[in-house]
Scaffold this motif. Structure first.
Motif, PDB file in Angstrom:
ATOM      1  N   TRP A  65       0.836  -1.192   0.000  1.00 39.70           N
ATOM      2  CA  TRP A  65       0.000   0.000   0.000  1.00 39.70           C
ATOM      3  C   TRP A  65       0.877   1.251   0.000  1.00 39.70           C
ATOM      4  CZ3 TRP A  65      -5.293  -0.745  -0.192  1.00 39.70           C
ATOM      5  CH2 TRP A  65      -5.720  -2.063   0.008  1.00 39.70           C
ATOM      6  N   TYR A  66       0.453   2.264  -0.766  1.00 34.02           N
ATOM      7  CA  TYR A  66       1.259   3.477  -0.920  1.00 34.02           C
ATOM      8  C   TYR A  66       0.357   4.656  -1.292  1.00 34.02           C
ATOM      9  CZ  TYR A  66       0.677   3.187  -5.999  1.00 34.02           C
ATOM     10  OH  TYR A  66       0.144   3.177  -7.266  1.00 34.02           O
ATOM     11  N   SER A  67       0.950   5.851  -1.289  1.00 32.87           N
ATOM     12  CA  SER A  67       0.234   7.066  -1.677  1.00 32.87           C
ATOM     13  C   SER A  67       0.644   7.468  -3.094  1.00 32.87           C
ATOM     14  CB  SER A  67       0.561   8.212  -0.719  1.00 32.87           C
ATOM     15  OG  SER A  67       0.181   9.447  -1.280  1.00 32.87           O
ATOM     16  N   PRO A  68      -0.287   7.439  -4.060  1.00 29.58           N
ATOM     17  CA  PRO A  68       0.054   7.870  -5.422  1.00 29.58           C
ATOM     18  C   PRO A  68       0.592   9.299  -5.481  1.00 29.58           C
ATOM     19  CG  PRO A  68      -2.031   6.681  -5.432  1.00 29.58           C
ATOM     20  CD  PRO A  68      -1.664   6.903  -3.997  1.00 29.58           C
ATOM     21  N   SER A  69       0.044  10.185  -4.655  1.00 32.12           N
ATOM     22  CA  SER A  69       0.511  11.581  -4.692  1.00 32.12           C
ATOM     23  C   SER A  69       1.951  11.689  -4.180  1.00 32.12           C
ATOM     24  CB  SER A  69      -0.411  12.481  -3.873  1.00 32.12           C
ATOM     25  OG  SER A  69      -0.404  12.120  -2.502  1.00 32.12           O
ATOM     26  N   GLN A  70       2.307  10.884  -3.174  1.00 27.01           N
ATOM     27  CA  GLN A  70       3.686  10.891  -2.689  1.00 27.01           C
ATOM     28  C   GLN A  70       4.641  10.351  -3.748  1.00 27.01           C
ATOM     29  OE1 GLN A  70       3.493   8.684   1.037  1.00 27.01           O
ATOM     30  NE2 GLN A  70       3.662  10.580   2.208  1.00 27.01           N
ATOM     31  N   PHE A  71       4.222   9.284  -4.434  1.00 30.41           N
ATOM     32  CA  PHE A  71       5.069   8.729  -5.499  1.00 30.41           C
ATOM     33  C   PHE A  71       5.321   9.790  -6.571  1.00 30.41           C
ATOM     34  CE2 PHE A  71       5.297   3.829  -5.568  1.00 30.41           C
ATOM     35  CZ  PHE A  71       5.509   3.779  -4.198  1.00 30.41           C
ATOM     36  N   ALA A  72       4.280  10.540  -6.918  1.00 26.76           N
ATOM     37  CA  ALA A  72       4.427  11.599  -7.925  1.00 26.76           C
ATOM     38  C   ALA A  72       5.372  12.690  -7.426  1.00 26.76           C
ATOM     39  CB  ALA A  72       3.060  12.186  -8.260  1.00 26.76           C
ATOM     40  N   GLU A  73       5.244  13.035  -6.166  1.00 26.72           N
ATOM     41  CA  GLU A  73       6.105  14.068  -5.573  1.00 26.72           C
ATOM     42  C   GLU A  73       7.565  13.643  -5.601  1.00 26.72           C
ATOM     43  OE1 GLU A  73       6.958  15.927  -1.110  1.00 26.72           O
ATOM     44  OE2 GLU A  73       5.024  14.956  -1.545  1.00 26.72           O
ATOM     45  N   TRP A  74       7.817  12.357  -5.332  1.00 29.32           N
ATOM     46  CA  TRP A  74       9.196  11.863  -5.287  1.00 29.32           C
ATOM     47  C   TRP A  74       9.717  11.439  -6.656  1.00 29.32           C
ATOM     48  CZ3 TRP A  74       7.037   8.375  -0.939  1.00 29.32           C
ATOM     49  CH2 TRP A  74       6.905   9.116   0.240  1.00 29.32           C
ATOM     50  N   GLY A  75       8.845  11.423  -7.659  1.00 31.89           N
ATOM     51  CA  GLY A  75       9.256  11.034  -8.995  1.00 31.89           C
ATOM     52  C   GLY A  75       9.590   9.559  -9.125  1.00 31.89           C
ATOM     53  N   VAL A  76       8.874   8.716  -8.385  1.00 31.00           N
ATOM     54  CA  VAL A  76       9.127   7.274  -8.418  1.00 31.00           C
ATOM     55  C   VAL A  76       7.914   6.545  -8.999  1.00 31.00           C
ATOM     56  CG1 VAL A  76      10.701   7.368  -6.469  1.00 31.00           C
ATOM     57  CG2 VAL A  76       8.262   6.970  -6.046  1.00 31.00           C
TER      58      VAL A  76
ATOM     59  N   ALA B 223      -2.534   0.404  -4.083  1.00 31.18           N
ATOM     60  CA  ALA B 223      -1.666  -0.723  -3.774  1.00 31.18           C
ATOM     61  C   ALA B 223      -1.222  -1.436  -5.038  1.00 31.18           C
ATOM     62  CB  ALA B 223      -2.391  -1.708  -2.850  1.00 31.18           C
ATOM     63  N   PHE B 224      -0.046  -2.049  -4.963  1.00 28.05           N
ATOM     64  CA  PHE B 224       0.439  -2.941  -6.013  1.00 28.05           C
ATOM     65  C   PHE B 224       0.843  -4.261  -5.363  1.00 28.05           C
ATOM     66  CE2 PHE B 224       4.023  -0.271  -4.642  1.00 28.05           C
ATOM     67  CZ  PHE B 224       5.017  -1.212  -4.366  1.00 28.05           C
ATOM     68  N   VAL B 225       0.831  -5.331  -6.140  1.00 32.83           N
ATOM     69  CA  VAL B 225       1.195  -6.635  -5.610  1.00 32.83           C
ATOM     70  C   VAL B 225       2.708  -6.721  -5.444  1.00 32.83           C
ATOM     71  CG1 VAL B 225       1.181  -9.126  -6.064  1.00 32.83           C
ATOM     72  CG2 VAL B 225      -0.830  -7.746  -6.604  1.00 32.83           C
ATOM     73  N   THR B 226       3.160  -7.277  -4.340  1.00 32.91           N
ATOM     74  CA  THR B 226       4.595  -7.474  -4.121  1.00 32.91           C
ATOM     75  C   THR B 226       5.221  -8.078  -5.374  1.00 32.91           C
ATOM     76  OG1 THR B 226       4.246  -7.863  -1.750  1.00 32.91           O
ATOM     77  CG2 THR B 226       6.333  -8.619  -2.693  1.00 32.91           C
ATOM     78  N   PRO B 227       6.187  -7.415  -5.966  1.00 31.50           N
ATOM     79  CA  PRO B 227       6.724  -7.892  -7.242  1.00 31.50           C
ATOM     80  C   PRO B 227       7.550  -9.169  -7.101  1.00 31.50           C
ATOM     81  CG  PRO B 227       7.956  -5.988  -6.475  1.00 31.50           C
ATOM     82  CD  PRO B 227       6.797  -6.144  -5.541  1.00 31.50           C
ATOM     83  N   SER B 228       7.648  -9.887  -8.205  1.00 29.12           N
ATOM     84  CA  SER B 228       8.436 -11.108  -8.242  1.00 29.12           C
ATOM     85  C   SER B 228       9.906 -10.782  -8.463  1.00 29.12           C
ATOM     86  CB  SER B 228       7.927 -12.027  -9.355  1.00 29.12           C
ATOM     87  OG  SER B 228       6.613 -12.461  -9.091  1.00 29.12           O
TER      88      SER B 228
END
Length: 443
Positions: free
Chosen positions: A160-171, A317-322
């Motif tokens: 689970w994560y914040s889409p707005s935070q990801f955008a702010e951090w450029g990730v 959220a995204f699924v834990t990657p392989s």
């Protein structure tokens, strides 16, 4: 609304060892409504016993109310926190319900192997073959015989994560495990704080969220065959594949630079209730959290800040990657419906519960999902549940049931849980895994 599929998180599960002790030495029995091979006598009443309680039980009864009336069958549901122990005692004593909803496939298999459970009737077998994957069908099968049909489900391993935070951090959302680790370091560098929050606290069941982490990594690193061998103890916990999974999880959970955002140091993971990270996600003090699909109910709970869940909402959220990009293996949980009686009314109820008609009726009421391929994802009450259904219905998805729920209870709901607590508290991986292996019941 919170799915009942996290039931194991709040209740200490009675061990399968209890079931075995209760039944050992007993002749293959009959239930109060007729044993295997006995057609029984339909009386217009079908009793169902399970762990689903409170509001979820009310919704369960609502899901079949119209069908009851149309078919002139009275379904009488009873829930119990002591289900895992009591179902075995009731079977032995000739007081079994017509139908039981098993949250642990191993317990169904144990009773089926002792001739307490009826083989699935033809209509149920047809539904399972048409609407459920081979992986799911296997959890209701003992030997070569299908004894039960899946009911509801959950998908584990969401991050689970914040889409707005990801955008702010450029990730961006990572596609591999290594990219997830790189993302973690980037967030730590950007914020100067630990990115991850985790909580293992769950009263007598403290430690279970840690087992979910390990199960995800065993499946993603070693693959489904090794996962299956681990569940059956063909390979021990001390096997290099399991040690590797612990080491990978430890890259995050044992790293003081990466946890425990909003709560303290690494050891605070054990004292943090498993639902509390929802608040930290909502207020932005935590960037990443690993938990199953049911967690959206905690995130949207007003007491945790009433954040919204969705691709463009407060939290997603995204699924834990392989290990490799494009991996499609997931872990999860659910229930299997088995019957102690085979009269016409009981069979009719079994067939309905294994049908897409029931799955859609229940999922529309909110809070739960099903892996039934006839389920319309739009029936789900939230975007994350819709996504979880899509994952489960994808024919390319490799699904494995929660390993600890498949292991003997003394391990899966005992030493594995406590082992995770000891590991977080600083005990070596070698010592923890050796202790778990020593607790595995002898044949």
């Amino acid at each position: 609304m919170i799915s009942h599929n996290f039931r194991r998180a709040m209740l200490p599960i009675a061990t399968l060892g209890v079931a075995s002790m209760v039944l050992s030495g007993c002749a293959s029995g009959t239930s109060g409504t007729g044993g295997p091979g006995d057609a029984g006598e339909a009386d217009g009443v079908v009793t169902i016993y399970g762990t689903i309680a409170d509001t979820e039980a009310e919704l369960l009864e609502e899901s079949w109310a119209d069908w009851e009336e149309a078919n002139d069958i009275d379904i009488q549901y009873e829930s119990s926190k002591e289900f895992e122990a009591q179902i075995s005692i009731r079977a032995q004593g000739g007081n079994a319900p017509d139908i039981a909803i098993f949250p642990q496939p191993g317990l169904l298999a144990d009773l089926a192997s002792r001739d307490y459970i009826q083989p699935a009737p033809e209509g149920v077998a047809s539904n399972v073959a048409e609407y459920w994957s081979e992986d799911w069908a296997a959890y209701g099968t003992t030997g070569d015989t299908l004894y039960g049909a899946p009911l509801m489900a959950s998908v584990k391993g969401f991050v689970w994560y914040s889409p707005s935070q990801f955008a702010e951090w450029g990730v961006e959302v990572p596609e591999t495990w290594d990219e997830l680790l790189a993302l973690t370091q980037t967030i730590a560098d950007e914020t100067g704080t630990a990115p991850w929050c985790a909580g293992f606290g769950s009263d007598a069941a403290t430690g279970w969220p840690g087992t979910d982490w390990v199960e995800d990594l065993v499946l993603r690193e070693a693959g489904p065959d090794v996962y299956d061998q681990w569940v059956s103890h063909e390979i021990p916990f001390s096997d290099p594949a399991i040690v590797s999974a612990f080491d990978s999880v430890g890259e995050i959970l044992l790293n003081p630079d990466y946890v425990n955002a909003g709560f303290g140091d690494v050891k605070s993971i054990n004292s943090t209730p498993f639902g509390d990270p929802a608040r930290a996600l909502g207020d932005g003090s935590c960037a990443l959290h690993h938990q199953a699909s049911f967690f959206d109910g905690f995130i949207q709970d007003p007491k945790n800040g009433n954040a919204t869940v969705g691709p463009d909402a407060d939290i997603w959220a995204f699924v834990t990657p392989s290990v490799e990009a494009g991996g499609n293996a997931v872990t999860g949980g659910g229930e299997i419906v088995g019957a102690f009686s085979n009269d016409e009314d009981t069979i009719a109820v079994q067939e309905f519960l294994s049908s897409p008609e029931w799955a859609n009726a229940r999922v529309k009421l909110g809070g739960v999902i099903s892996a039934n391929n006839g389920l319309d994802p739009e029936s789900a009450s939230s975007p994350i549940l819709q996504q979880a259904i899509t994952i489960l219905q994808d024919p390319d998805t490799t699904f494995r049931f929660d390993a600890s729920d498949l292991m003997p209870g003394v391990v899966g709901a005992g030493s594995f849980w406590t082992g995770m607590v000891d590991w977080i508290n600083g005990k070596s991986t070698e010592e923890v895994l050796s202790t778990i292996d020593a607790s595995w019941p002898s044949e």
